[in-house]
Design an enzyme around this catalytic site. Structure first.
Site, short mmCIF file in Angstrom:
data_model
loop_
_atom_site.label_atom_id
_atom_site.label_comp_id
_atom_site.label_asym_id
_atom_site.label_seq_id
_atom_site.Cartn_x
_atom_site.Cartn_y
_atom_site.Cartn_z
N TYR A 233 -10.43 -2.64 4.08
CA TYR A 233 -10.57 -1.25 4.50
C TYR A 233 -11.57 -1.27 5.65
O TYR A 233 -12.70 -1.72 5.48
CB TYR A 233 -11.11 -0.37 3.37
CG TYR A 233 -10.10 0.05 2.35
CD1 TYR A 233 -9.04 0.90 2.70
CD2 TYR A 233 -10.20 -0.36 1.02
CE1 TYR A 233 -8.11 1.30 1.75
CE2 TYR A 233 -9.27 0.05 0.07
CZ TYR A 233 -8.23 0.88 0.45
OH TYR A 233 -7.31 1.28 -0.49
N ASP A 261 -2.41 2.51 5.66
CA ASP A 261 -1.66 3.67 5.16
C ASP A 261 -2.53 4.71 4.48
O ASP A 261 -2.02 5.67 3.92
CB ASP A 261 -0.55 3.22 4.20
CG ASP A 261 -1.09 2.55 2.94
OD1 ASP A 261 -2.28 2.17 2.94
OD2 ASP A 261 -0.33 2.39 1.97
N HIS A 354 1.17 2.25 -0.90
CA HIS A 354 0.00 2.31 -1.78
C HIS A 354 0.40 2.60 -3.22
O HIS A 354 -0.33 3.26 -3.97
CB HIS A 354 -0.99 3.38 -1.28
CG HIS A 354 -2.40 2.88 -1.17
ND1 HIS A 354 -2.87 2.25 -0.05
CD2 HIS A 354 -3.45 2.92 -2.04
CE1 HIS A 354 -4.14 1.93 -0.23
NE2 HIS A 354 -4.51 2.32 -1.43
#
Length: 486
Positions: A233, A261, A354
């Site tokens: 991230y 995403d 996800h």
């Protein structure tokens, strides 16, 4: 250096946004300014300043994680032995639910049933939850059921080989663990158990940025030089992002899986979201003002600093330069972005929504793979493809590989299996491997190199495959500004 002993009264006085201490497992930490940077949000930090936060911390994090985030210089001291009991709030004990014998589990869906009973409610809600109405979450699984095999016979598939090569490394099976956050919620060993199980089954684990354990702690449980992938991230603070990337590189990461995403946190809802607990809500509203936690009074930025919402294509090149490692984009949901990733020099794409936890009604992952076949088949074979979402059977793995995926990733099922600890994950690996071997033999292939699109029938999905802006109405843009006046 000997840390000084600190009394409970002194600790409790440091409970303000600009002067915050917390006790974790007997050590007092100065966390002033950390609330806004906390990956889990500021509220949990604000609720525990000036107090012992060990119970909440230990549910999610490994013992060494706080030091890796804050550094040893933030250790203020240790709790005076005489005051330890006064700081610790007795945690509510949840009943222990007996689980069926692990040998009785014969498919992954049974792990889910056990986990719903065995996990703490908080852990179950986190793992099983999806975004809004869960349309994408449900479709991920359902769309695999709409793909049928076209078996070939008399091909001599009595002995099958499930191994594959991914990113230049031979893997015993074509499925890895999907990188998921806060795995310790489902078992105290968390990512350590997933890593050890991956090693035992001859595949590289995928290690997450928001792990329960420090990255070095996870790598330490693997044999030296065992390959792994690191999921990133992108932090708003580029210096922190660079530190994280360099650590992953130095510890031996083979590639960086950049999550693209989830620029902002989605609205997560668990499965019993419609069963509103009216009485509990009323009791909460009736609390006296002084009994409401102080967290709401703390100022903080509305965005999570651990995730940069403004990540752009130019940042991918920066990541590659910082690490010198291959970059794989995690969260590709259209053929257009798959082609862009190829054009920007990415070594691979990771098709994912996800697990239905990002944008609800985004396309099921397998449909995106079909879209790539329909609109940019020229990139197939030139870029490595990973895919997750809805894979529950060895036959699902085989369908994805027939359609061009190199490897698939397993998320929730492995977390559910962790309700049995590392043994459960090992058992889940064995179940999937056996199902994959059986499906290959019944399909008529002896190695994954022989898998190809002609072995599956996708006609029940083909009409849903997006094929470009060639619809009749696409030539007439819908006006967004203006319009008729009264």
């Amino acid at each position: 250096m000997t840390l000084r002993k600190i009394s409970a009264s002194e600790i409790s006085s440091h409970c303000h946004e600009d002067d915050a201490w917390i006790v974790i497992n007997g050590t007092v930490w100065d966390i002033t300014g950390f609330a806004a940077k906390h990956p889990g949000g500021p509220k949990v930090i604000a609720d525990h300043v000036g107090k012992d936060g060990s119970s909440m911390y230990n549910d999610i994090h490994g013992p060494g994680l706080i030091s890796s985030y804050l550094g040893p210089e933030k250790q203020v001291g240790v709790v005076d032995d005489l005051d330890k009991d006064s700081l610790i709030k007795e945690a509510t004990k949840e009943p222990v639910i007996p689980k069926p014998d692990l040998k009785s589990i014969v498919d992954l869906s049974q792990f889910e049933q056990v986990a719903e009973m065995a996990l703490k409610r908080r852990a179950w809600s986190y793992v099983s939850g999806a975004t809004e109405d869960g349309v994408t979450h449900d479709a991920n699984c359902e769309f695999y059921r709409r793909i049928f095999f076209r078996p070939q016979v008399l091909n001599g598939a009595g002995r099958v080989d499930t191994s594959t090569v991914f990113m230049g490394k031979k893997c015993a099976v074509p499925f890895f663990n999907a990188p998921t956050s806060s795995v310790k919620l489902t078992h105290p060993d968390g990512e350590l158990a997933l890593a050890r199980a991956s090693v035992a089954h001859g595949v590289p684990p995928c290690l997450p940025t928001m792990s329960s354990y420090a990255l070095s702690e996870i790598v330490d449980v693997m044999p030296p030089s065992h390959p792994f992938f690191f999921q990133l991230y992108m932090n708003l603070d580029r210096s922190e992002a660079e530190r994280t990337l360099r650590e992953a590189r130095d510890l031996g990461a083979q590639a960086i899986l950049v999550t693209v995403d989830l620029p902002v946190m989605s609205k997560r809802q668990n499965r019993d979201r419609r069963q509103v607990q009216v009485q509990q809500d009323i009791e909460t509203l009736e609390k006296k003002e002084e009994e409401i936690p102080a967290a709401g009074a703390w100022s903080h930025t509305p965005t999570n600093i651990a995730i940069d919402p403004d990540l752009q294509w130019k940042d991918i090149e920066w990541i590659r330069k910082v690490t010198g490692l291959p970059v794989i984009l995690k969260g590709i949901q259209s053929a257009v972005d798959a082609k862009r990733a190829f054009e920007h020099g990415c070594s691979g794409i990771y098709i994912s929504n996800h697990g239905g936890r990002a944008l609800d009604t985004a396309p099921p992952a397998i449909l995106v793979l079909l879209e790539i076949h329909a609109t940019c088949p020229e990139i197939l074979g030139k870029i490595d493809i990973m895919i997750d979402g809805g894979i529950r059977r060895g036959s699902d793995i085989l369908k994805a590989i027939c359609l061009g995926a190199n490897v698939v990733l397993i998320g929730r099922p492995f977390l559910y299996a962790l309700s049995y600890g590392e043994a459960g994950v090992n058992h889940a690996f064995d179940i999937l491997k056996h199902e994959l071997e059986t499906a290959m033999a019944l399909l008529g292939i002896s190695s994954l190199d022989q898998a190809h699109p002609g072995l599956v029938n996708t006609s029940l999905l083909d009409f849903m495959v997006y094929r470009g802006n060639k619809h009749p109405w696409a030539r007439y843009p819908v006006p967004r500004i203006g319009g008729s006046k009264l």
